[in-house]
Structures are given as C-alpha cells and as structure tokens.
Design an enzyme around this catalytic site. Structure first.
Site, PDB file in Angstrom:
ATOM      1  CE  LYS A 116      -6.272   5.854  -7.543  1.00 38.36           C
ATOM      2  NZ  LYS A 116      -5.541   5.972  -8.789  1.00 38.36           N
ATOM      3  CE  LYS A 158       0.146  10.722  -3.594  1.00 35.85           C
ATOM      4  NZ  LYS A 158       0.116   9.394  -2.955  1.00 35.85           N
ATOM      5  CD  GLU A 200      -1.170  10.807   0.222  1.00 28.42           C
ATOM      6  OE1 GLU A 200      -2.134  10.043   0.254  1.00 28.42           O
ATOM      7  OE2 GLU A 200      -0.082  10.509  -0.301  1.00 28.42           O
ATOM      8  CG  HIS A 208       4.621   0.377  -4.562  1.00 26.65           C
ATOM      9  ND1 HIS A 208       4.313  -0.155  -5.793  1.00 26.65           N
ATOM     10  CD2 HIS A 208       3.445   0.577  -3.949  1.00 26.65           C
ATOM     11  CE1 HIS A 208       2.999  -0.267  -5.894  1.00 26.65           C
ATOM     12  NE2 HIS A 208       2.456   0.160  -4.794  1.00 26.65           N
ATOM     13  CD  GLU A 288      -3.142   4.861  -5.922  1.00 23.27           C
ATOM     14  OE1 GLU A 288      -3.267   3.930  -6.738  1.00 23.27           O
ATOM     15  OE2 GLU A 288      -2.508   5.893  -6.162  1.00 23.27           O
ATOM     16  NE  ARG A 292      -4.499  -3.321 -11.842  1.00 23.97           N
ATOM     17  CZ  ARG A 292      -4.166  -2.195 -11.240  1.00 23.97           C
ATOM     18  NH1 ARG A 292      -5.107  -1.337 -10.887  1.00 23.97           N
ATOM     19  NH2 ARG A 292      -2.910  -1.906 -10.962  1.00 23.97           N
TER      20      ARG A 292
HETATM   21  C1  MV4 Z   1       3.498   9.057  -2.929  1.00 25.70           C
HETATM   22  C2  MV4 Z   1       4.912   9.065  -2.906  1.00 25.70           C
HETATM   23  C3  MV4 Z   1       5.524   9.731  -1.849  1.00 25.70           C
HETATM   24  N1  MV4 Z   1       4.775  10.362  -0.922  1.00 25.70           N
HETATM   25  N2  MV4 Z   1       2.811   9.707  -1.958  1.00 25.70           N
HETATM   26  C4  MV4 Z   1       2.995   7.152  -7.238  1.00 25.70           C
HETATM   27  C5  MV4 Z   1       1.816   6.510  -7.898  1.00 25.70           C
HETATM   28  C6  MV4 Z   1       0.726   6.506  -6.916  1.00 25.70           C
HETATM   29  N3  MV4 Z   1       0.135   5.212  -6.864  1.00 25.70           N
HETATM   30  C7  MV4 Z   1       1.327   6.910  -5.620  1.00 25.70           C
HETATM   31  N4  MV4 Z   1       2.688   7.292  -5.880  1.00 25.70           N
HETATM   32  C8  MV4 Z   1       3.468   7.843  -4.913  1.00 25.70           C
HETATM   33  N5  MV4 Z   1       2.823   8.452  -3.901  1.00 25.70           N
HETATM   34  C9  MV4 Z   1       3.448  10.339  -0.996  1.00 25.70           C
HETATM   35  N6  MV4 Z   1       2.740  10.974  -0.078  1.00 25.70           N
HETATM   36  C10 MV4 Z   1       5.598   8.408  -3.904  1.00 25.70           C
HETATM   37  C11 MV4 Z   1       4.879   7.811  -4.939  1.00 25.70           C
HETATM   38  C12 MV4 Z   1       5.645   7.187  -5.956  1.00 25.70           C
HETATM   39  C13 MV4 Z   1       5.580   5.821  -6.204  1.00 25.70           C
HETATM   40  C14 MV4 Z   1       4.751   4.986  -5.468  1.00 25.70           C
HETATM   41  C15 MV4 Z   1       4.702   3.651  -5.727  1.00 25.70           C
HETATM   42  C16 MV4 Z   1       5.493   3.104  -6.734  1.00 25.70           C
HETATM   43  C17 MV4 Z   1       6.308   3.902  -7.456  1.00 25.70           C
HETATM   44  C18 MV4 Z   1       6.369   5.277  -7.213  1.00 25.70           C
HETATM   45  C19 MV4 Z   1       7.204   6.065  -7.957  1.00 25.70           C
HETATM   46  C20 MV4 Z   1       7.256   7.413  -7.739  1.00 25.70           C
HETATM   47  C21 MV4 Z   1       6.460   7.972  -6.745  1.00 25.70           C
END
Ligand code: MV4
Length: 447
Positions: A116, A158, A200, A208, A288, A292
C-alpha cells in the site's frame, strides 16, 4: 473463449461464478473442502474435486492442491473469487508458470497494489490525490514521530501490507506516537512478515467511496460509478449502495475520471476497485486499490446493467471491453444488505448451525446471492456471511423501502443472524437522510 474454468472459492461467490460460466457456455470445476461436500457450489458445478480438510489453509488456500485439480480436470483458467487466493501474487505467478489463466490482474500488479505504501507512491506520481502523508516508507518510530509532529495530529499509522484494520492505529497526540508505531509495526511483522509502515493525516468522519473499474488487455479503461460502503463495523461492511448520496454529478464525474487515471497509472487489467475517503468538505483521497471482484459488486451490476463476472472472464480471455464509457449509464439506486450468521447481542460472535427453515424473498428488482438452502449446515470454518440481499429501485428512498419490505419477508430459522440489526440501520432517520460515515455504527449503537 475458455472451455472450462475452475472456481477456487466457495459460498455465494463460487455459485455466482458458476452461473456466469454456465450462461457463457463454459464448463465449470468446483473445488471443495471435506466440510463442503454438501455445499451448493459443489453440487452446481459440472465437476467437483475435493482438495482437503475443512481448514482453509489445507483446502481453499492450498495452492499446489488447487493447481493439481486444475490440471487434472483440464481447465484453462481459474477464477479466484474474493478472499482466499484472490489477491495472492504468488498464486497468480504459479498459474502463469502452469499456463493456466488467473482471472484477474497479473502477479506484478497484484503485488504492486498489495504493497500500500508503493501503491500510494504510484498514485502520487500520477497526480492522483492521496491523503497528506509520507511518500517514502517509514521503518523507525523516532523518524515517524518527526514526520507526524510536522504534519500535526491526529495521524494514522498504517502497515504497508495491512488490511482489515490490521497494523493500523489512530494517533491523537505526540506522546502516544512511538509506542503506537511499534505495536502497529509488530502486528505487521507478525501478520505479514513486513515492517514497512507509512503515515497519513487522519481524516475524521469520512465516507468510504469506491469506484468500480474495468480494464482490458488493449489499454481501454472504463469506470462503473461508485459504491458507498460507509456502513461497516470493525472493517466488516454491512450495507453498500450505489450511487452514493454524498456525490453530486460533478464530483462523481471527477472521482470517476480520477479512478480511470489511477487504473491507467497502475497499468491495470481486469476488474478492480479504487478506494477513496471523502471528507466532509468534499475532498477525496485515494487510499487503496483492490485487485479482485468485491463482495458488494452486485449493487454496481444492478445500476449499470453490466455482469461484472462475465466481463472479468471476457477480459481474461483477451476480448476487448464491450462498452465504451459513453455507453455506461447509471440507472436508479441499488442497496445490498449482508446477512451474517452472527449475534449482534454477543459482540457479533459467529453462530454456526443448521438452517431449519428458509424462505428467500423475490419480486421486481430483488436479488438474493446466496449458497444456503433449507437443511444446510453453516460450519464454523469460514466466513459468517450467508446471503446478500440486493434491491434495485428508481431512487434511494424507494430502494430503502424496498429493502425493508424485502427483509420483512425473509425467513431464516435455526441460526442467529444480524437481520434485525440490518432493520434497525434501515429504520434510522440519519441513514434515511444519508447522514452516514464510517463511524455510523459506533455512533448509533452502543455495541
Ligand atoms: C483511514 C481513515 C482515516 N484517515 N485513513 C480503514 C481500512 C483501510 N482500508 C483504510 N481505513 C481507513 N483509513 C486515514 N488517513 C479511516 C479508515 C477507516 C475506514 C475506511 C474505510 C471503511 C471503513 C473504515 C472504518 C474505520 C476507519
């Protein structure tokens, strides 16, 4: 076109793939574990091969065994579905060596996007907006803290190989940074054998939003709009919808074009998803890329009228995309609710058991993707998702009402499910008004 495809998965996605193959005149081979002798995918495929005991590691994740089955059955291609080996670059490479087509992107793209911090760098170089943060990987807590101090808190630490929240920490203040960094890094070393981290700025209360893209072998890339997957709990999505109520047509176009640009920058091929966070000011950031087909792909299929599994197979077989971007039209609104055999009252603990009585709803614009039947035993070995209920209607509020009516007709006796919990979300005024974020569940439920 392929003559025969081996489906390297189980459950509803295996059934979904078998159906698409059958419609296309392609023979199918199911693989199954000893726990899945009576499973629907085992029974629906033209052939079925037992590949090992119940444990995933010894069956659905057993690469040698799956490749042997493919060769023995004389299949030309493997569809990996989601989970299991779907984003395993080593497996994609092994397929290539055995001259079997892996239905998905190349091993190289899987590994580039799976890393990532590298994916982030690729996107920065392509001019795709990413969350403000590090460009190079970080390995050392003290160095990380210097960067975080400069960026300002809160920050998100991360793991480069992370997923599903593993190796991820929100850090609110400088005093907490070094310890948090080290524990997240240790988690990543233990889970993924990788100490590569990145940092980050933490985006508060984001949505999302993920874009579906399709890319063929001739450099054509199209996008099929977005899915709003903000309703989730502990990184398990519960409800997904398309389109998102957070996007204006203008923002949708801009994010869609960015997703296509991101896919082109990655040299992408096959179906993929570009994930963004959308903040409350309407700024969006790449986080990301998933290489898939995703669980929630049906909502996109419903509003765009495109069979994504069929497209994946066609692309892998070397056919060009059937439609141009101008021919892709968003129509109405689709919502998916995931029905899981789990108990919301017991911290969503999985609840295996036998389905004693089952009635699936139907009707105009109602779709059920499932692999369970009356008398089926849900075993404790795999994911607890047992059905996806998908509805399609003219607009969001009609789709919500159709989902409430549809879930009301669903009968699933013998196992505890999250059905009532899904109802509560759908009945919530905030959900109905589109006031959602990734924090929706924790803010609305004391669980
Ligand atoms: C984040 C974020 C807030 N700020 N990055 C969670 C899983 C991973 N795919 C990325 N995620 C997140 N990254 C920054 N800089 C909040 C999340 C996040 C989240 C993202 C997508 C769907 C659900 C989530 C639940 C909690 C946190």
């Amino acid at each position: 076109m392929f003559q025969k495809i081996l489906v390297a998965n189980r459950g509803e996605i295996a059934v979904r793939i078998i159906r698409a193959c059958r419609e296309m005149g392609i023979k199918t081979v199911a693989v199954y574990s000893e726990a899945d002798r009576e499973a629907l995918h085992t029974q629906l495929a033209d052939e079925a091969i037992c590949i090992g005991p119940a444990s995933s590691l010894e069956s659905y994740l057993n690469m040698e065994q799956i490749l042997s089955a493919t060769i023995a059955a004389g299949a030309d291609a493997i569809h990996p579905g989601f989970g299991f080996l779907s984003e395993n670059s080593k497996f994609a490479k092994m397929c290539q060596k055995c001259r079997i087509t892996f239905i998905g992107p190349s091993a190289e793209i899987i590994s580039r996007m799976g890393n990532k911090s590298e994916a982030r760098k690729t996107m920065m170089q392509a001019g795709v907006p990413v969350v403000p943060g590090t460009k190079e990987p970080v390995y050392d807590a003290e160095k990380g803290k210097e960067i975080a101090d400069q960026m300002g808190y809160p920050v998100m630490i991360k793991a480069s190989s992370g997923g599903g929240g593993k190796g991820m920490r929100i850090c609110e203040k400088p005093e907490e940074f070094c310890e948090m960094f080290r524990t997240a890094q240790m988690e990543s070393v233990r889970g993924f054998n990788d100490n590569t981290m990145y940092i980050e700025k933490y985006i508060v209360h984001p949505r999302h939003i993920e874009f579906q893209i399709l890319a063929d072998k001739f450099g054509n890339v199209i996008q099929l709009g977005e899915r709003d997957c903000s309703i989730q709990r502990h990184h398990q999505k519960l409800i997904e919808e398309s389109p998102s109520s957070a996007l204006t047509p203008k923002l949708r176009k801009k994010m869609g074009e960015t997703a296509v640009h991101a896919a082109k920058a990655a040299g992408y091929e096959n179906a993929g998803t570009v994930e963004f966070l959308l903040d409350r000011d309407g700024q969006f950031y790449f986080i990301e890329m998933n290489t898939r087909i995703q669980v929630e792909h049906p909502v996109t299929e419903m509003v765009f009228g495109v069979d994504l599994i069929r497209e994946q197979i066609r692309i892998a077989a070397g056919y060009p995309l059937e439609k141009k971007q101008e021919e892709i039209q968003l129509n109405g609104h689709a919502i998916e609710c995931r029905i899981n055999a789990e108990d919301p009252k017991k911290n969503f603990m999985p609840c295996p058991g036998i389905i004693e009585d089952l009635h699936f709803p139907g009707g105009f614009g109602v779709r059920i993707d499932s692999a369970v039947y009356s008398g089926y035993e849900i075993t404790p070995f795999y994911d607890s998702m047992i059905a996806k209920v998908i509805v399609h209607d003219k607009d969001r509020i009609s789709a919500i009402n159709k989902m409430r009516s549809t879930l009301g007709e669903l009968i699933l006796e013998g196992v505890v499910t999250n059905l009532d919990f899904q109802y509560e979300i759908l009945n919530s005024p905030d959900f109905q008004e589109g006031k959602i974020s990734t924090d929706f569940i924790s803010e609305h439920f004391s669980i």
